[in-house]
Write a protein that holds these residues in place. Structure first.
Motif, short mmCIF file in Angstrom:
data_model
loop_
_atom_site.label_atom_id
_atom_site.label_comp_id
_atom_site.label_asym_id
_atom_site.label_seq_id
_atom_site.Cartn_x
_atom_site.Cartn_y
_atom_site.Cartn_z
N ASP A 66 82.04 81.98 84.65
CA ASP A 66 81.82 80.69 84.87
C ASP A 66 80.56 79.85 84.73
O ASP A 66 80.42 78.78 83.96
CB ASP A 66 82.67 80.46 86.32
CG ASP A 66 82.66 78.76 86.37
OD1 ASP A 66 83.32 78.11 85.61
OD2 ASP A 66 82.16 78.32 87.37
N GLU A 67 79.58 80.61 85.15
CA GLU A 67 78.10 80.01 85.09
C GLU A 67 77.73 79.96 83.63
O GLU A 67 77.02 78.91 83.06
CB GLU A 67 77.15 80.93 85.75
CG GLU A 67 77.19 80.58 87.31
CD GLU A 67 76.59 81.23 88.39
OE1 GLU A 67 76.03 81.02 89.31
OE2 GLU A 67 76.30 82.66 87.87
N VAL A 68 77.86 81.17 82.99
CA VAL A 68 77.53 81.14 81.42
C VAL A 68 78.40 80.07 80.63
O VAL A 68 77.70 79.47 79.91
CB VAL A 68 78.00 82.66 80.93
CG1 VAL A 68 77.73 82.60 79.52
CG2 VAL A 68 76.96 83.63 81.50
N ARG A 69 79.73 79.97 80.90
CA ARG A 69 80.32 79.04 80.22
C ARG A 69 79.78 77.52 80.47
O ARG A 69 79.84 76.80 79.51
CB ARG A 69 81.91 78.95 80.59
CG ARG A 69 82.58 80.04 79.82
CD ARG A 69 84.10 80.22 80.69
NE ARG A 69 84.85 81.25 79.64
CZ ARG A 69 85.74 81.86 80.14
NH1 ARG A 69 86.44 81.35 81.33
NH2 ARG A 69 86.61 82.59 79.69
N ARG A 70 79.36 77.12 81.74
CA ARG A 70 78.98 75.97 81.87
C ARG A 70 77.47 75.66 81.36
O ARG A 70 77.24 74.91 80.86
CB ARG A 70 78.78 75.88 83.74
CG ARG A 70 80.04 75.76 84.11
CD ARG A 70 80.07 75.12 85.51
NE ARG A 70 78.91 75.49 86.41
CZ ARG A 70 78.74 76.21 87.32
NH1 ARG A 70 79.81 76.99 87.54
NH2 ARG A 70 77.73 76.52 87.90
N ILE A 71 76.73 76.83 81.33
CA ILE A 71 75.37 76.62 80.51
C ILE A 71 75.65 76.35 79.01
O ILE A 71 74.83 75.50 78.54
CB ILE A 71 74.60 78.03 80.72
CG1 ILE A 71 74.16 78.16 82.12
CG2 ILE A 71 73.44 78.20 79.87
CD1 ILE A 71 73.59 79.68 82.41
N VAL A 72 76.57 77.20 78.55
CA VAL A 72 76.73 76.96 77.06
C VAL A 72 77.35 75.61 76.75
O VAL A 72 76.64 74.75 75.82
CB VAL A 72 77.78 77.90 76.68
CG1 VAL A 72 78.39 77.62 75.15
CG2 VAL A 72 77.22 79.29 76.67
N ALA A 73 78.34 75.03 77.71
CA ALA A 73 78.77 73.47 77.63
C ALA A 73 77.51 72.56 77.59
O ALA A 73 77.70 71.47 76.97
CB ALA A 73 79.98 73.30 78.57
N HIS A 74 76.70 72.85 78.46
CA HIS A 74 75.51 71.83 78.57
C HIS A 74 74.43 72.06 77.65
O HIS A 74 73.40 71.26 77.78
CB HIS A 74 75.12 71.81 80.17
CG HIS A 74 75.96 71.21 81.12
ND1 HIS A 74 76.98 71.76 81.76
CD2 HIS A 74 76.08 69.97 81.57
CE1 HIS A 74 77.82 71.14 82.38
NE2 HIS A 74 77.15 69.86 82.29
N THR A 75 74.71 73.11 76.84
CA THR A 75 73.07 73.35 75.96
C THR A 75 73.42 72.42 74.63
O THR A 75 74.59 72.11 74.13
CB THR A 75 73.32 74.87 75.42
OG1 THR A 75 73.42 75.66 76.25
CG2 THR A 75 72.29 75.09 74.46
N PRO A 76 72.50 71.75 74.15
CA PRO A 76 72.47 70.78 73.09
C PRO A 76 73.11 71.42 71.94
O PRO A 76 72.81 72.61 71.49
CB PRO A 76 71.00 70.41 72.75
CG PRO A 76 70.39 70.71 74.11
CD PRO A 76 71.02 71.86 74.78
N PRO A 77 73.69 70.77 71.09
CA PRO A 77 74.38 71.33 69.83
C PRO A 77 73.50 72.04 68.89
O PRO A 77 73.90 72.98 68.53
CB PRO A 77 74.99 70.03 69.05
CG PRO A 77 75.19 69.01 70.04
CD PRO A 77 74.00 69.21 71.22
N GLN A 78 72.20 71.66 68.75
CA GLN A 78 71.21 72.17 67.98
C GLN A 78 71.05 73.82 68.12
O GLN A 78 70.65 74.50 67.36
CB GLN A 78 70.04 71.76 67.58
CG GLN A 78 68.97 71.44 68.98
CD GLN A 78 69.34 69.90 69.75
OE1 GLN A 78 70.50 69.68 69.74
NE2 GLN A 78 68.36 69.50 70.16
N VAL A 79 71.29 74.02 69.76
CA VAL A 79 70.72 75.47 69.91
C VAL A 79 72.01 76.33 70.52
O VAL A 79 71.93 77.48 70.84
CB VAL A 79 69.86 75.68 70.78
CG1 VAL A 79 68.45 75.26 70.19
CG2 VAL A 79 70.02 74.50 72.27
N ARG A 80 73.10 75.50 70.76
CA ARG A 80 74.36 76.13 71.37
C ARG A 80 74.91 77.29 70.72
O ARG A 80 75.16 78.41 71.21
CB ARG A 80 75.42 75.16 71.57
CG ARG A 80 76.81 75.53 72.26
CD ARG A 80 77.84 74.33 72.64
NE ARG A 80 77.23 73.42 73.34
CZ ARG A 80 77.46 71.98 72.82
NH1 ARG A 80 78.38 71.80 72.18
NH2 ARG A 80 77.14 71.15 73.74
#
Length: 199
Positions: A66-80
């Motif tokens: 869940d934490e990893v999914r939330r981190i990915v979701a909040h990562t800017p599109p250029q580095v996601r």
């Protein structure tokens, strides 16, 4: 140096560099002194006896899915795509950034890490999401005029880290979570799924 009593005096130098950086500098200086000894300009290499203290050891933060999914979701599109790919494959950040299309198997089912920390190439199978990321990158891929044909855009270390850190804070995971902790996440997830440790 020699003290007033003729005995060798030593002193500890505290420097803001990390121990890893200091080891690199020590190796370079040692190589120069070895060359000087070989050419007869010096009698001995003082850097052979120099030791660098161990650096700060970090306790790995064991992230949940869940934490990893939330981190990915909040990562800017250029580095996601890069961050999510690391979280899917367990690659080190440097290995992912060095990945070229030449080392991606047809169908995206496997990649080859040509240069690893251990100094030998290794094959890494990909997950369904990692294959989807590679497929999306391939659709927008254009062969560069010069330089390596990398899968992910070059990303400055401090810039990428700052974006990742902000994503962790926005995701409610907090500070101090390293990109390398995504590699530990993959390892622990595989272990929990019953994958043998050597694999």
């Amino acid at each position: 140096k020699l003290g007033p009593d003729g005995k060798v005096e030593t002193r500890t130098i505290v420097h803001p560099m990390t121990s890893a950086t200091m080891k690199v500098h020590r190796s370079a200086l040692s190589a120069c002194w070895t060359a000087a000894v070989d050419r007869g300009y010096a009698k001995a290499n003082p850097w052979r006896q120099t030791r660098v203290a161990k650096g700060q050891e970090f306790v790995a933060r064991l992230l949940t899915l869940d934490e990893v999914r939330r981190i990915v979701a909040h990562t800017p599109p250029q580095v996601r795509p890069l961050i999510e790919f690391v979280a899917e494959t367990g690659l080190r950040l440097g290995e992912a950034q060095a990945l070229t299309w030449q080392h991606v198997a047809k169908g995206f089912g496997q990649i080859v890490v040509a240069r690893s920390k251990a100094g030998r190439a290794r094959r890494v199978p990909t997950t369904a999401r990692a294959r989807a990321i590679l497929s999306e990158r391939w659709e927008r891929h254009g062969v560069p005029m010069k330089g390596p044909d990398v899968v992910f855009n070059a990303l400055g270390r401090s810039y990428g880290w700052s974006l990742y850190r902000r994503a962790c804070i926005a995701a409610g995971v907090g500070r101090g979570v390293r990109i390398h902790d995504l590699r530990h996440f993959v390892g622990t997830s595989l272990a929990q799924a019953g994958v043998p440790i050597p694999t």
